[in-house]
Design an enzyme around this catalytic site. Structure first.
Site, PDB file in Angstrom:
ATOM      1  N   ASP A  14      20.887  50.746 103.700  1.00  0.00           N
ATOM      2  CA  ASP A  14      20.751  50.703 105.161  1.00  0.00           C
ATOM      3  C   ASP A  14      21.809  49.833 105.824  1.00  0.00           C
ATOM      4  O   ASP A  14      22.421  50.236 106.816  1.00  0.00           O
ATOM      5  CB  ASP A  14      19.360  50.195 105.559  1.00  0.00           C
ATOM      6  CG  ASP A  14      18.310  51.288 105.431  1.00  0.00           C
ATOM      7  OD1 ASP A  14      18.691  52.479 105.356  1.00  0.00           O
ATOM      8  OD2 ASP A  14      17.112  50.955 105.394  1.00  0.00           O
ATOM      9  N   ARG A  93      13.477  34.518 107.101  1.00  0.00           N
ATOM     10  CA  ARG A  93      14.058  35.109 108.314  1.00  0.00           C
ATOM     11  C   ARG A  93      14.601  34.106 109.323  1.00  0.00           C
ATOM     12  O   ARG A  93      15.714  34.291 109.833  1.00  0.00           O
ATOM     13  CB  ARG A  93      13.052  36.061 108.982  1.00  0.00           C
ATOM     14  CG  ARG A  93      12.608  37.227 108.099  1.00  0.00           C
ATOM     15  CD  ARG A  93      13.734  37.875 107.360  1.00  0.00           C
ATOM     16  NE  ARG A  93      13.353  39.088 106.656  1.00  0.00           N
ATOM     17  CZ  ARG A  93      14.167  39.769 105.859  1.00  0.00           C
ATOM     18  NH1 ARG A  93      15.409  39.355 105.666  1.00  0.00           N
ATOM     19  NH2 ARG A  93      13.756  40.856 105.261  1.00  0.00           N
ATOM     20  N   ASP A 122       9.825  41.755 110.340  1.00  0.00           N
ATOM     21  CA  ASP A 122      11.104  41.059 110.219  1.00  0.00           C
ATOM     22  C   ASP A 122      11.968  41.170 111.466  1.00  0.00           C
ATOM     23  O   ASP A 122      12.641  40.222 111.849  1.00  0.00           O
ATOM     24  CB  ASP A 122      11.854  41.558 108.978  1.00  0.00           C
ATOM     25  CG  ASP A 122      11.176  41.095 107.693  1.00  0.00           C
ATOM     26  OD1 ASP A 122      10.552  40.014 107.717  1.00  0.00           O
ATOM     27  OD2 ASP A 122      11.245  41.814 106.685  1.00  0.00           O
ATOM     28  N   SER A 173      10.988  49.417  98.636  1.00  0.00           N
ATOM     29  CA  SER A 173      11.811  48.543  99.453  1.00  0.00           C
ATOM     30  C   SER A 173      11.452  47.115  99.065  1.00  0.00           C
ATOM     31  O   SER A 173      10.276  46.752  99.045  1.00  0.00           O
ATOM     32  CB  SER A 173      11.513  48.788 100.929  1.00  0.00           C
ATOM     33  OG  SER A 173      11.885  47.665 101.695  1.00  0.00           O
TER      34      SER A 173
END
Ligand code: ARG
Length: 401
Positions: A14, A93, A122, A173
């Site tokens: 991605d 994050r 996220d 993922s």
């Protein structure tokens, strides 16, 4: 001259596609920033970013900073989301956001970008953190904007000679850092289906784990783990070692039906061997060194702390306030905890502390008892007095009806 965007780059499909997409769609010059928070292989990522079309590619090792300034505060607070998730991804994050902002400044970029979709937590964590730290920056979320399926993304990549990693054949993922590994998608989306063995990569299954236990002794210094079996360890080294050791014994697999901030219930699988051991060991030391009232109040603080990490509010006044309380509680949380690792279980089997509140003379049923048992009846008399008075005046009345 083209405007610059700093893209948080993992090296996966991605974010590789995003490099090209940001150029094609908006004309940006893309600077990639790969942040190593431990637990992950970043070899070759720089080369790949440049090959795909980044004008510059940076890789930052932030493992030690992550462990000291994000993981350990959460450990001291006892933060676990919904009683199950130790918050590895969620803790990473805000740090990634702050480094994005820093590099954007250095590169005179006008925007930053991340690879999150529109369905997860996220995106919220990144953008809320960036709004707090660098509100002047524009945030672009290619994967949220382009709305491509996985198949279409692969097609887009193939058309443009963007290497499609073999791992795309992996149905999951994932996200990794020193505090744990998150696994989602594929068959895991069926909450009835047991996670297949190939979803896990840090932990052995209970059946494959050694028959013999191993004991590990963790030394804490004011709530912070500093020693492993008596040897001093830096923060990230300690976490890495403990992940390996506990993972071998099958410790730290978590299967969680989780409530996302965006309102979705989702099935999330985690591997968090070190987190599982340390959270238990830390709690064991607190039970020896904190009073009953401190322990009770701190449970509520732990929940608030977990919620704010999960919800992306790391850079908030609330977190500073809670840190101040937690920090104060940790001043006597020093000592050692012995943990037994066996067949998927981490069990605290011993604890000791120089400022322990455990008093053998008071606790013992053997010789040397210092507890004045005769004082107990007076205590019970006064403790029960208001109850007795109320029962006589009111409860009997109600029972009679
Ligand atoms: N559900 C977890 C969280 O919100 C993990 C997210 C994992 N992210 C990923 N890219 N697989 O913190």
């Amino acid at each position: 001259m083209a405007e610059r965007v700093v893209l948080a780059y993992s090296g996966g499909l991605d974010t590789s596609v995003a490099i090209r997409w940001l150029k094609e769609k908006y004309g940006y010059d893309v600077v990639t920033l790969t942040i190593d928070l431990g637990g992950k292989d970043v070899a070759g990522v720089r080369e790949k970013a440049l090959e795909v079309g980044a004008v510059k590619a940076e890789v930052v090792d932030a493992g030690e900073l992550f462990a000291r300034s994000y993981v350990f505060p959460a450990l001291k607070a006892g933060a676990v989301y919904q009683g199950q998730y130790p918050l590895a991804t969620a803790l990473g994050r805000p740090l990634i956001a702050s480094l994005l902002a820093e590099v954007a400044m250095e590169e005179a970029a006008t925007a930053v970008a991340h690879g999150c979709t529109g369905k997860g937590n996220d995106q919220v964590r990144f953008e809320v953190s960036l709004a707090a730290l660098a509100p002047q920056l524009k945030v672009v979320a290619p994967a949220r904007e382009w709305g491509m399926t996985r198949e279409e993304t692969i097609h887009y990549a193939r058309e443009r000679d963007i290497p499609v990693p073999v791992t795309v054949s992996s149905p999951y993922s994932t996200d990794e850092n020193l505090w744990g590994r998150s696994i989602e998608c594929g068959v895991l989306e069926d909450p009835w289906a047991e996670p297949p063995e190939d979803a896990y990569s840090w932990t052995r299954s209970v059946t494959a784990a050694p028959e013999q236990p191993v004991y590990v002794e963790i030394g804490f210094e004011q709530g912070v783990p500093a020693l492993l079996d008596g040897r001093e360890r830096g923060a990230s080294a300690l976490l890495t070692e403990l992940n390996t050791l506990a993972g071998e014994h099958g410790v730290g697999r978590i299967d969680h039906i989780e409530d996302r901030l965006v309102g979705i219930k989702s099935r999330e699988v985690y591997e968090a061997p070190a987190a599982t051991v340390l959270l238990q060991a830390h709690a064991a030391l607190e039970s020896l060194t904190l009073s009953r009232q401190q322990l009770r109040f701190k449970e509520g603080v732990a929940q608030e702390y977990a919620a704010l990490i999960y919800d992306g509010l790391w850079f908030s006044a609330m977190r500073h306030d809670l840190d101040a309380y937690v920090e104060s509680t940790q001043r006597f949380v020093s000592g050692k905890v012995r943990v037994k690792l066996l067949k998927g279980a981490a069990t605290v089997v011993g604890r000791r502390a120089p400022h322990s509140l455990y008093n053998h003379g008071l606790a013992t049923y053997d010789k040397g008892d210092e507890f004045d048992q005769s004082a107990a009846s007076g205590f019970i008399h006064l403790w029960g007095l208001p109850l007795k008075v109320q029962a006589q005046s009111q409860l009997r009345e109600e029972d009679d009806r």
